[in-house]
Design a protein around this motif. Structure first.
Motif, short mmCIF file in Angstrom:
data_model
loop_
_atom_site.label_atom_id
_atom_site.label_comp_id
_atom_site.label_asym_id
_atom_site.label_seq_id
_atom_site.Cartn_x
_atom_site.Cartn_y
_atom_site.Cartn_z
N ILE A 69 0.86 -1.18 0.00
CA ILE A 69 0.00 0.00 0.00
C ILE A 69 0.89 1.22 0.00
N ALA A 70 0.74 2.09 -1.00
CA ALA A 70 1.51 3.33 -1.07
C ALA A 70 0.67 4.48 -0.52
N GLN A 71 1.26 5.25 0.40
CA GLN A 71 0.56 6.34 1.08
C GLN A 71 1.39 7.60 0.98
N ASP A 72 0.74 8.73 0.70
CA ASP A 72 1.45 10.00 0.62
C ASP A 72 1.96 10.39 2.00
N ALA A 73 3.26 10.59 2.14
CA ALA A 73 3.85 10.85 3.45
C ALA A 73 3.45 12.21 4.00
N ALA A 74 3.11 13.16 3.13
CA ALA A 74 2.78 14.51 3.58
C ALA A 74 1.34 14.63 4.05
N THR A 75 0.41 13.89 3.39
CA THR A 75 -1.02 14.07 3.67
C THR A 75 -1.70 12.82 4.20
N ASP A 76 -1.01 11.67 4.20
CA ASP A 76 -1.58 10.38 4.60
C ASP A 76 -2.60 9.84 3.61
N GLN A 77 -2.74 10.47 2.44
CA GLN A 77 -3.69 9.98 1.44
C GLN A 77 -3.18 8.66 0.85
N VAL A 78 -4.07 7.66 0.77
CA VAL A 78 -3.71 6.39 0.16
C VAL A 78 -3.66 6.58 -1.35
N LEU A 79 -2.56 6.16 -1.96
CA LEU A 79 -2.33 6.42 -3.37
C LEU A 79 -2.66 5.23 -4.26
N ALA A 86 17.67 -0.28 -2.07
CA ALA A 86 18.96 0.20 -2.56
C ALA A 86 18.86 1.55 -3.24
N GLY A 87 17.76 1.79 -3.98
CA GLY A 87 17.66 2.99 -4.79
C GLY A 87 16.89 4.14 -4.17
N GLY A 88 16.06 3.86 -3.16
CA GLY A 88 15.32 4.93 -2.51
C GLY A 88 14.06 5.36 -3.22
N GLU A 89 13.66 4.65 -4.29
CA GLU A 89 12.40 4.90 -4.98
C GLU A 89 11.67 3.58 -5.18
N MET A 90 10.35 3.65 -5.28
CA MET A 90 9.53 2.45 -5.29
C MET A 90 9.69 1.66 -6.58
N VAL A 91 9.98 0.39 -6.42
CA VAL A 91 10.03 -0.57 -7.52
C VAL A 91 9.04 -1.68 -7.17
N SER A 123 6.87 7.44 -17.01
CA SER A 123 5.97 8.59 -16.85
C SER A 123 6.62 9.78 -16.18
N GLY A 124 7.70 9.54 -15.41
CA GLY A 124 8.29 10.61 -14.62
C GLY A 124 7.61 10.81 -13.28
N HIS A 125 6.60 9.99 -12.97
CA HIS A 125 5.83 10.13 -11.73
C HIS A 125 6.41 9.18 -10.66
N PHE A 126 7.56 9.55 -10.13
CA PHE A 126 8.28 8.70 -9.21
C PHE A 126 7.67 8.73 -7.81
N GLN A 127 8.05 7.74 -7.01
CA GLN A 127 7.68 7.70 -5.60
C GLN A 127 8.96 7.59 -4.78
N ARG A 128 9.33 8.68 -4.11
CA ARG A 128 10.52 8.68 -3.26
C ARG A 128 10.15 8.08 -1.90
N VAL A 129 10.91 7.11 -1.46
CA VAL A 129 10.61 6.38 -0.22
C VAL A 129 10.93 7.25 1.00
N HIS A 130 9.94 7.42 1.86
CA HIS A 130 10.17 8.02 3.17
C HIS A 130 10.32 6.95 4.24
N SER A 131 9.48 5.93 4.17
CA SER A 131 9.59 4.82 5.13
C SER A 131 8.85 3.61 4.58
N LEU A 132 9.30 2.43 5.01
CA LEU A 132 8.65 1.17 4.68
C LEU A 132 8.35 0.44 5.99
N VAL A 183 5.46 7.56 0.97
CA VAL A 183 6.29 8.06 -0.13
C VAL A 183 6.02 9.54 -0.40
N GLU A 184 6.97 10.17 -1.07
CA GLU A 184 6.74 11.48 -1.68
C GLU A 184 6.37 11.22 -3.12
#
Length: 398
Positions: free
Chosen positions: A210-220, A235-240, A256-265, A278-279
Motif C-alpha cells: 500500500i503506497a501512502q502519501d507521506a505529507a497528507t496520509d492519502q492512500v495512493l 537500494a535505490g530509494g524509490e519504489m520498484v 511517466s516521470g511520476h516517481f515515488q521517493r521512499v520516506h519509510s517502509l 512516499v513522496e
C-alpha cells in the motif's frame, strides 16, 4: 536521429532519470535539438523518427509556434533547454537575451512550459552545481508539474546528485556506465540491513504494498512486490514494484516521470503486507489522478483535518499561476511583499486581541485569517509548505 551535445561530442540522445541511472541502463531516445521554422517542419521531424524536439531557449522566439507544436504533436514530444545560473538565490538565465517569456527567471519558464509548451525543461548549469543550486531547483520542482532535466557535464556531478537524492533527469555522456556502476556499489554498501525473509511472501513470491502519501496520509495505490523489487527499492530509494500482468519489475515513474521517493517502509503484524510512505512526484494513477482511489462506494464526506491547510495553499498557488479578475489573492500578489506583510502584521494583532478576549470562536476565525495571509506571503516568496515541514523536521531532530 542524433543529439549533438554541448560538449561537442556526437552521441545517441539519452535522457535518464536518476534512479534509472543508478539501477541500470535505459533505452536511448532519439531527441533532436533544433528550433523548427514552422509546424510542418516539426511534424516532419517527428514522422522521420525523432522521439522529442528539444528547443534551445536562446533561439526560441515564437512562443505561439511552441504552443502549436505542443497541441498538435503532443506535450511529450517537446522540451525546452536553458543555460542557467544561480542569481540572488534564484535560478535565472545565464545569458541575457530577448525571449518569448519576457523573463530571465527559470520559475517563469517552467510555468509557461507547464501551461503551454512541453512537459520537460532541460537546465544546463553554467557555473557548476552546489547545494544552493539544487535547493533552488527543488523549489521549482515543488511549484510545477513539468519534469526538470539536469544536463550534467561529468561524473563528479552525477555522484553528487546521487548522494543528494535528486529526482530530476540526467543527460548522459559516453562515460555513463562507469559512473553508474560506482554509485550502484556505494548504494548497495549503504543499503539498510534488512532481511527480506522476514516477509511472508505468498505462493507466487509476492506481497501486497500500500503506497501512502507521506505529507497528507492519502492512500495512493495498491501494488505488489517480489523479493528483488523490495531489494531494489531499499537500494535505490524509490519504489520498484512487480507487475503481475507483465511479469516483470516495474520501477514506478521510469516512463511517466511520476516517481515515488521512499520516506519509510513498514510491514504489518502478520508480515504479509507492506506500507510504503512516499513522496509522490506527479500522479500515482495511470489515469492521471493523484490517487488511484477515486470511485466512492459510500462517501459521508471527508472530516476536517490538516489536509485543509494543504488545500488552502494549493488554492493560493492556483490563483498565482492563473490570475482571475476580482480575486483578493491576486490583488495582494500584485501589490507585492510590502502590502502582504502589512496584512500579516494586522492579522497577527487581531489574533492577539482575540486571545486576550478569551473568545475561542473569535480566536479560531482570526488565526485562519492570519494563516491565509501567511500562505499568500509564502506563495509570493516561492516558499512551499514542504520547505516549512523540512525545517520543522530538522528542528525536531536536534
Amino acid at each position: 536521429m542524433k543529439l549533438i551535445g554541448r560538449c561537442g561530442q556526437q552521441a545517441d540522445a539519452c535522457v535518464m532519470t536518476l534512479t534509472e541511472f543508478q539501477g541500470g541502463a535505459c533505452e536511448a531516445q532519439a531527441i533532436l535539438e533544433a528550433v523548427p521554422s514552422d509546424y510542418a517542419q516539426a511534424d516532419g521531424w517527428i514522422r522521420a523518427g525523432a522521439t522529442r524536439i528539444l528547443l534551445d531557449g536562446q533561439a526560441l522566439r515564437d512562443g505561439e509556434l511552441a504552443h502549436e507544436m505542443a497541441v498538435g504533436l503532443g506535450r511529450n514530444r517537446l522540451a525546452v533547454r536553458l543555460r542557467v545560473t544561480l542569481r540572488s538565490g534564484e535560478l535565472s538565465l545565464a545569458d541575457a537575451y530577448a525571449n518569448p517569456v519576457g523573463s530571465d527567471r527559470v520559475m517563469d519558464w517552467a510555468k509557461i512550459c507547464e501551461r503551454r509548451w512541453g512537459d520537460e525543461l532541460w537546465l544546463e548549469p553554467a557555473d557548476g552545481l552546489d547545494s544552493q543550486f539544487l535547493e533552488a531547483l527543488r523549489r521549482i520542482a515543488d511549484a510545477v508539474k513539468v519534469r526538470l532535466v539536469l544536463c550534467c557535464a561529468g561524473t563528479a556531478d552525477w555522484r553528487w546528485l546521487a548522494q543528494e537524492h535528486f529526482l530530476g533527469g540526467l543527460y548522459a555522456p559516453d562515460d555513463l556506465e562507469a559512473a553508474r556502476q560506482a554509485i550502484q556499489r556505494e548504494m548497495e554498501r549503504n543499503a539498510p540491513d534488512f532481511d527480506p525473509a522476514v516477509i511472508r511472501w505468498d505462493d507466487r513470491g509476492l506481497v501486497p504494498v500500500i503506497a501512502q502519501d507521506a505529507a497528507t496520509d492519502q492512500v495512493l495505490m495498491l501494488a505488489y512486490m517480489n523479493k528483488e523489487a523490495l531489494e531494489k527499492t531499499l537500494a535505490g530509494g524509490e519504489m520498484v514494484y512487480y507487475s503481475r500482468s507483465r511479469r516483470q519489475l516495474w520501477h514506478k515513474g521510469a516512463t511517466s516521470g511520476h516517481f515515488q521517493r521512499v520516506h519509510s517502509l513498514w510491514y504489518d503484524c502478520d508480515a504479509d503486507t507492506i506500507l510504503a510512505r512516499v513522496e509522490q512526484i506527479g500522479a500515482a494513477c495511470h489515469t492521471g489522478s493523484f490517487s488511484c482511489f477515486t470511485h466512492p462506494i459510500v462517501d459521508n464526506g471527508e472530516p476536517a483535518g490538516y489536509r485543509e491547510l494543504v488545500r488552502e495553499m494549493e488554492g493560493i498557488l492556483e490563483r498565482k499561476a492563473h490570475p482571475q479578475s476580482g480575486s483578493y489573492t491576486n490583488k495582494l500578489l500584485e501589490r507585492g511583499v510590502d502590502k502582504i506583510c502589512k496584512k500579516v502584521a494586522e492579522e497577527a494583532c487581531e489574533v492577539v486581541l482575540a486571545a486576550k478576549n478569551g473568545n475561542s470562536q473569535e480566536l479560531t476565525y482570526e488565526i485562519c485569517d492570519l494563516l491565509y495571509h501567511l500562505f499568500v506571503l509564502l506563495a509570493q516568496q516561492n516558499v512551499s509548505l514542504t520547505d516549512l515541514c523540512r525545517e520543522l523536521e530538522a528542528r525536531r531532530k536536534k
